[in-house]
Write a protein that holds these residues in place. Structure first.
Motif, PDB file in Angstrom:
ATOM      1  N   ASP A  32       0.856  -1.192   0.000  1.00  0.00           N
ATOM      2  CA  ASP A  32       0.000   0.000   0.000  1.00  0.00           C
ATOM      3  C   ASP A  32       0.892   1.242   0.000  1.00  0.00           C
ATOM      4  O   ASP A  32       0.689   2.181  -0.789  1.00  0.00           O
ATOM      5  N   HIS A  84       1.251   4.270  -2.669  1.00  0.00           N
ATOM      6  CA  HIS A  84       1.160   5.709  -2.351  1.00  0.00           C
ATOM      7  C   HIS A  84       2.309   6.470  -3.011  1.00  0.00           C
ATOM      8  O   HIS A  84       2.119   7.531  -3.603  1.00  0.00           O
ATOM      9  N   HIS A 124      -5.755   3.628  -6.518  1.00  0.00           N
ATOM     10  CA  HIS A 124      -6.575   3.759  -5.307  1.00  0.00           C
ATOM     11  C   HIS A 124      -8.062   3.870  -5.641  1.00  0.00           C
ATOM     12  O   HIS A 124      -8.899   3.322  -4.918  1.00  0.00           O
ATOM     13  N   HIS A 175      -7.241  -3.620   1.523  1.00  0.00           N
ATOM     14  CA  HIS A 175      -6.869  -2.461   0.702  1.00  0.00           C
ATOM     15  C   HIS A 175      -5.489  -2.621   0.055  1.00  0.00           C
ATOM     16  O   HIS A 175      -5.325  -2.421  -1.158  1.00  0.00           O
ATOM     17  N   ASN A 188      -4.498  -2.873  -4.019  1.00  0.00           N
ATOM     18  CA  ASN A 188      -3.556  -1.932  -4.644  1.00  0.00           C
ATOM     19  C   ASN A 188      -2.409  -2.666  -5.315  1.00  0.00           C
ATOM     20  O   ASN A 188      -2.039  -2.362  -6.447  1.00  0.00           O
TER      21      ASN A 188
HETATM   22 FE   LIG Z   1      -3.696   3.327   0.381  1.00  0.00          FE
END
Ligand SMILES: [Fe+2]
Length: 390
Positions: A195, A199, A264, A278, A282
């Motif tokens: 994740d 980002h 996202h 999550h 991703n």
């Molecule tokens: Fe995230």
């Protein structure tokens, strides 16, 4: 040249093994007396919440614990925590956990300060007052929620995730104590680490990227590539845990100021629809969205930065095309190394849902900062590619 921009940062941050002890002085300075600790059942039952309450008691604070947070926190969970908060009237909130606990706490803090209900704050800067003070004690590495102005709550009625981007939701103090990260299971270390990698990559490719966000995002990419496999392999590798804590924070700082993108937006649809982790969503989507974005020549140029940050060899044969293909291959390799499933079909994603998923992704708050604006059909095509067995 870049447009004038606002840079959001958290004023007070504590890092490193034992950093949790450092919050006491700040609480005493502010004269706070009553806390609501918002956490999950694992951290409650494993007595980590008690550890926090001991630190709070040392600062003269009386604490109450809500431990009903679950992954992909829902409106119902926020409302449950809110009803406890309204009863005990805390001076501040301590969020203990990963993104789910911190996001729930941000939602509670905003609704307590602004009234109404959490659904009123979906979108960008919808609140008018600052949140009740929140101390975010992060136990994963990570969603970066402790440093961002973002929080995400699932609306079960609509089977979708509401993304709130709100400068009033920024926490008062962010704590990244590596001692609290050792108990993370391998799969959570891998998912939250990927994740953080997403980002960083989305921050570099974002339409809103600046030299400031690039600096943090590119450093995070280099560090996550080196230390995530080590943290997954050996949970007690404290150097890897520490470097991952810093890297996920840097990636969070970057995306809080640059916005995210299509990975996202599409992952939020999957999370809201199927209640999937999550970070895993991703990680599976990331290489496919990278390939989609790289079809744009201008975006392709940005992959040279990513190529360098991933410390890939063969710079003599360097070209934008090579930068894209090698970077995509490296992200796939890293995901595989840390044990991420290779495709979405393995997670139970169904072709008949692509249309609904793509419609939700198109409306997601993260989509506008993606470097290329996709059509509905293009999003569906990326879901299809990510579903295909590899
Ligand atoms: Fe995230």
């Amino acid at each position: 040249m870049h447009n004038p921009c606002r840079v959001n940062m958290i004023a007070t941050n504590f890092f490193g093994a034992g950093a949790i002890e450092l919050i006491a002085e700040e609480i005493i300075k502010k004269g706070l007396k009553k806390a609501l600790v918002i956490t999950d059942s694992f951290l409650f039952e494993s007595k980590v919440a008690d550890q926090i309450c001991t630190v709070l008691a040392g600062a003269g604070v009386h604490s109450f614990i809500y431990y009903g947070v679950k992954p992909n926190p829902t409106v119902e969970i926020v409302n449950e925590a809110l009803s406890i908060a309204r009863e005990i009237e805390p001076d501040f909130i301590v969020a203990l956990g990963g993104g789910s606990a911190i996001d729930t706490s941000k939602a509670v803090g905003i609704v307590l300060a602004n009234k109404g209900k959490v659904e009123d704050y979906e979108g960008v800067n919808k609140s008018s007052k600052k949140s009740l003070p929140v101390i975010a004690v992060n136990t994963t590495a990570g969603t970066g929620s402790e440093v961002t102005t973002f929080y995400v709550i699932t609306d079960e009625k609509r089977h979708s995730k509401m993304v709130m981007v709100d400068t009033n939701s920024a926490v008062w103090i962010a704590v990244n104590d590596t001692n609290l990260m050792i108990s993370m299971p391998k799969s959570l270390t891998a998912a939250t680490g990927m994740d953080a990698m997403t980002h960083a990559l989305e921050a570099v490719l974002s339409k809103e990227a600046t030299p400031f966000t690039d600096k943090d995002a590119l450093w995070a990419i280099t560090v996550i590539k080196e230390y995530l496999p080590r943290a997954v392999k050996d949970p007690n590798d404290m150097q890897a845990r520490e470097m991952m804590a810093y890297a996920q924070y840097s990636a969070g700082l970057a995306f809080s100021n640059s916005g995210l993108g299509m990975v996202h937006a599409m992952a939020h649809s999957l999370g809201g629809f199927y209640n999937l982790p999550h970070g895993v969503c991703n990680a599976v989507l990331l290489p496919h969205v990278m390939e989609f974005n790289a079809k744009d020549e201008k975006v392709q140029q940005n992959f040279q930065k990513i190529y360098k940050a991933l410390e890939l060899k063969g710079a003599s044969a360097y070209s934008p095309y090579r930068a894209v293909t090698d970077s995509v291959r490296e992200i796939k390799r890293l995901s595989q190394e840390v044990g991420i499933p290779p495709d979405l079909s393995e997670l139970g994603v169904r072709e008949e849902d692509f249309d609904s998923l793509a419609k939700l992704a198109l409306q997601d708050t993260c989509m506008p900062s993606n470097p290329v604006q996709p059509s509905l059909d293009q999003i569906k095509a990326v879901y299809a590619k990510a579903c295909k067995k590899h």
